[in-house]
Structures are given as C-alpha cells and as structure tokens.
Design an enzyme around this catalytic site. Structure first.
Site, short mmCIF file in Angstrom:
data_model
loop_
_atom_site.label_atom_id
_atom_site.label_comp_id
_atom_site.label_asym_id
_atom_site.label_seq_id
_atom_site.Cartn_x
_atom_site.Cartn_y
_atom_site.Cartn_z
N CYS A 1 130.52 -59.19 67.46
CA CYS A 1 129.44 -58.19 67.55
C CYS A 1 129.99 -56.77 67.38
O CYS A 1 130.83 -56.31 68.15
CB CYS A 1 128.74 -58.33 68.90
SG CYS A 1 127.64 -56.96 69.31
N GLY A 2 129.49 -56.06 66.37
CA GLY A 2 129.92 -54.69 66.12
C GLY A 2 129.60 -53.74 67.25
O GLY A 2 130.39 -52.87 67.60
N HIS A 3 128.41 -53.90 67.86
CA HIS A 3 128.02 -53.04 68.98
C HIS A 3 128.93 -53.27 70.18
O HIS A 3 129.25 -52.34 70.93
CB HIS A 3 126.57 -53.29 69.36
CG HIS A 3 125.59 -52.88 68.31
ND1 HIS A 3 125.55 -51.62 67.78
CD2 HIS A 3 124.60 -53.57 67.67
CE1 HIS A 3 124.59 -51.53 66.87
NE2 HIS A 3 124.01 -52.70 66.78
N CYS A 4 129.35 -54.51 70.38
CA CYS A 4 130.26 -54.83 71.49
C CYS A 4 131.61 -54.16 71.27
O CYS A 4 132.21 -53.63 72.21
CB CYS A 4 130.44 -56.35 71.62
SG CYS A 4 128.89 -57.25 71.90
#
Length: 528
Positions: free
Chosen positions: A74-77
């Site tokens: 996950c990029g946001h993570c």
C-alpha cells in the site's frame, strides 16, 4: 445535527468514514493464547509489530494502544510509516502513557475481519485492554496530528485556566484558540465542550469558571469564544440557557469562524476547505506572478465578510500545480482572472453571465445572483473527438451523450470510468473485446465516457466503473449493470436485451471522491 455533516468536525479535523461492523470480538476478559506472558514483542522504528497471538498480550500490557493495520504493497501505508514512527517518538519523549503498534493486514485475515478493516491504512485505538470497541483514528495522517489526537485521549483535551496569564499563554500557542467560559464546571455543557475538543486537532482548547476572566473578556453568561490572529480576531458563541450547548451547532460555528475570509487553495488547505460544511465555494482564478492579478485579491477579500458561513471564498493560483482544479471547471490558465462558484453538495457549477471587471461589487453581485437562483449552472464537457465513432468502443462526451445514448434505434451499453481507476483498467480488455464482438451489429453500440471530465444532466456517476445500458425504444429507459465484468457475461446481458438469465456476483467499484473531484487527496486504497 445533519447526518451529512457528522464527518466534518473530524476533518478539521480530517476525512472520516466508518468501515462497518465485523464479527463480535472477545472482551478484555478473553483468555490469552498459550504463550508465555513474558514473550518479547518485536519493534521496528519504535513501533510494536503485532500478530494475532501478540495483540492480546499487547492489549494486556498497554492501557492505551494504537494499532495501524497496513499492507506491505500500500502506497499510503508507506507514506504514513515515517510519520507514524515520528508520532511514537514524540509521545515517548513526553513519557505519554500510550504505545503505537502495527499489524500486517493481509498476513492476519482473522484480525482484519474482527476489526472490520476494509482499507489501508486503518488506525484503531484501544483503551484498558478492551478489544470490543476500539476507536478509529480518522484525522490527518501526520505525526503531530496523530500524537495530539492520542494526547487528548490519555490526558485532558483542554486546559483549565485560572487567570489572565494562563489565558495569554494559551493564546500564544496557536493562531486559533477556543476558550469555554462556564459559570459551573459541573454542567453537562462542559462535558460537551471537552468531547468536541478531543477531535478538533487544528485548535487549542481551554476552559474556565473564573469571574475575573468573564469580566476581562466582557462576558456575563456562558460563552464559547474563538480567538484568532487574523480577520475579525474574535467570534463569540453564547450558550443557550434553555437548550444547552449543542455539539453540532458549536462545531459548525468553530469551523466557519476558524477559516480565513479568503483561503488560498493548496494541498495543505484543501482538507480544511472541504471540511468547512459551507456548501457554496466561490473561486477566484488568478496568476499570482502578475501584479495586476494580485491587485484583485483586495477586492475579492472586501466582498467576503457578508457571505461568511454561506459562501467560502477561495483563491486558485493558476501559476502553480492546480491543473486538476482548472480541468474540473473546464478552464485554461490563460482564462484567468475569472470567477466560478460551485455548490459542493450538488456539484453544480456557475460562471458569470457577462465579462465584467472583477471588483468587490461585481463579486458580491455574482454571489447574490447565484444564491437567488438567477444564474443557470453549466455542465462540463470535453469537445467531441472527430473520430469518436471510428473505433469499436465509441467515445462519448457530455456534448454527444444524449444523442447517442437515447437513440431510439440503438441498444447502447456505456462504461463510465475514471482515468486513474484500477478497476476500470482491469476491465478494459473485456470491454474492447465486447465492442469487437458486436462491431457489425447496427443496433448495438458499445461506448465509454470519462466521468471525471464530462457531466450529464440526467444523472451523476458516484463510482467507477459504472455500467449503464440504454435499450432501444422511445422510453429512455436506463438499466444499471451490476454483475461480473467479463466478455461472456456482458454478451449474455446484451443478447437478453438487458437481463441476465442467472444471478451473477457483483464486481467491486471505486467510489468517486466525496464532494468535488478537484480535491488534492488520492482515492482511498481499498481491499480487493
């Protein structure tokens, strides 16, 4: 309080939403797994790394525990990781009684199911070992906001003030400070005030019952006062003696009056603009590298005060990276300076009906005309491509949609998509194959429309991809397709005239961003 606006205070607050309910988990008395109590839980950058075994141990050991459910892909993570570690370091330096942890969601499906995790990252806060009702963190994903949110849960959410020196010290901390003046601190209104303070992370809160402070600030009754280092400097919210302090009314008041009269649109101010619960936004598009454009800001600001709480005044600099805003309003940078007004609930857009100089009077007149319903909204549409009907998949835009979709001699199947949508990209080959299969059928049209760049009067699109079938005939009937997105099922649907012979599973969609698509935030990553 209007349900539409429940998330807003939390967005001063942030972006909110409940992920739904999972299975009924065990309470704090749940038996621990057969692991030694002294088992050491690994740490990475100050963050506990938990799994389904060690979560129970951590809940027993730490009275205040925040857990991030993340996915390695996950990029946001990945973007959150350094901020989350920094928040842990800030709290550790203060000896705050709170611990931060993380769980690899895809590797722990039992936990993601138990805690109803449907998107990454998801942050849950557990107190006193209770795993039944964790509180979800829905505020900004930066270290200071996370740390402040936790401070206000393990400590006081507002400072008790005893004298003028304490008030001045508090007011020096932030541009916006909220102080509750209450004659009796045992009243329920104080509890309401403190509950609100727990989530309004962009403001500092204090409260007092000292008569000399009432006198100092010219108050004779219970009042919440917002002090700010800009615009009017102060705004008062008297507490109604009969009805008491209403959480919804107070939150609306604080958000409205904590906003600058004129706000420049950028990635930092965007969340607050969309959290303001002011439905009408007036945008002035200018090129701030040009002196004659900058001069217009004075008149724009002068027009704003009478519309506070009703119209939010926003400046968009076309010389910076705001192309998504220009695209959303169908504008080019060279058209600045110009005005646009949008109602973020209906997404209807309005433009001045005549070309006039931008002055305080003309800005106010435009606002009033829109609010009185004297200006017709416009619909965004791309130009019709010259070759729109040359490929098997026909290209529709706002300007040719009605003519094609409601052609009484054709059965028209349309994909409404967003260019960034992963689900749309995944189904594209099947859609192309479908168009190729029926390309020789005069009575069938397979088409697509970029719903982020074209608007329709007949309906709005709220998720991507959305598939709609417009059968031939004079009835202008619309059938929404909610089934498997493959060539075989599409073909069955078309061959049956818009019906599926058997029930098929519904495919996932990505929701359109809430409010208006010119937000700067990326679409939420969801589980697939």
């Amino acid at each position: 309080m209007d349900d539409r606006f429940l998330p807003v205070l939390l967005l001063l607050l942030g972006v909110s939403g409940s992920w739904g309910q999972g299975e009924e988990p065990g309470g704090p008395s749940e038996a621990l797994p057969e692991e030694p109590i002294g088992e050491e839980v690994p740490k990475e950058d100050g963050i506990l790394v938990l799994n389904h075994r060690t979560l129970s141990l951590a809940l027993q050991e730490h009275s205040a525990l925040m857990v991030e459910f993340y996915a390695p892909w996950c990029g946001h993570c990945k973007a959150l990781a350094p901020e989350y570690s920094k928040a842990a370091a800030l709290l550790a330096a203060e000896s705050a009684v709170v611990t931060l942890a993380k769980v690899d969601g895809p590797a722990e499906p039992e936990l993601t199911k138990e805690f109803a995790v449907e998107g990454y990252p998801t942050l849950k806060f557990f107190q006193n070992g209770n795993r039944t009702n964790p509180e979800e963190y829905i505020g900004p994903k930066n270290a200071e906001s996370i740390a402040e949110w936790l401070r206000r849960r393990v400590g006081p959410s507002a400072t008790r003030l005893e004298d003028e020196e304490g008030v001045q010290a508090l007011m020096a901390k932030r541009d916006v400070v909220v102080i509750g003046f209450f004659q009796d601190l045992q009243e329920e209104d104080v509890a309401t005030f403190l509950a609100l303070a727990k989530d309004a992370l962009d403001m500092t809160f204090g409260f007092t019952d000292q008569p000399q402070l009432f006198e100092k600030f010219g108050l004779t009754k219970d009042t919440v006062v917002l002090f700010k280092k800009f615009d009017e400097g102060r705004a008062d919210f008297p507490v109604d003696k009969e009805t008491g302090l209403d959480l919804g009314d107070l939150s609306r008041f604080l958000i409205t009056h904590s906003m600058h009269l004129v706000t420049e649109f950028n990635s930092q101010t965007s969340p607050k603009i969309f959290a303001a619960r002011i439905l009408n936004h007036l945008l002035l598009f200018v090129n701030q590298t040009l002196a004659q454009h900058r001069e217009l800001l004075t008149d724009f600001r002068e027009a704003a005060p009478p519309f506070r709480g009703q119209v939010l005044f926003v400046v968009v600099d076309v010389a910076t990276d705001n192309s998504h805003v220009l695209n959303y309003f169908g504008l080019k940078a060279e058209e600045a300076p110009t005005l646009r007004l949008i109602n973020v609930e209906t997404t209807k857009k309005y433009a001045p009906t005549a070309v006039t100089p931008i002055t305080a009077a003309s800005v106010a007149a435009f606002c009033q005309a829109v609010l009185r319903g004297e200006v017709k909204h416009y619909l965004l549409s791309q130009e019709v491509p010259p070759d729109w009907d040359q490929r098997p998949v026909k290209t529709l835009v706002g300007k040719n949609f009605q003519q094609v979709a409601f052609d009484e001699t054709k059965n028209v199947f349309v994909k409404f998509y967003a260019p960034w949508c992963s689900h749309c990209k995944e189904m594209a080959p099947a859609w192309e194959a479908l168009a190729e299969k029926y390309r020789d059928r005069e009575d069938i049209v397979i088409a697509e429309l970029d719903a982020t760049a074209n608007e329709l009067e007949a309906f709005s699109v709220h998720g991507y991809p959305t598939l709609k079938f417009f059968p031939a005939g004079p009835d202008r009937k619309i059938i929404e397709y909610k089934s498997t997105r493959d060539l075989e099922t599409f073909s069955k649907f078309l061959d049956s005239g818009g019906n599926l012979p058997t029930e098929e599973p519904e495919e996932p969609t990505v929701s359109a961003p809430v409010g208006t698509p010119f937000r700067t935030s990326a679409p939420q990553q969801v589980l697939s």
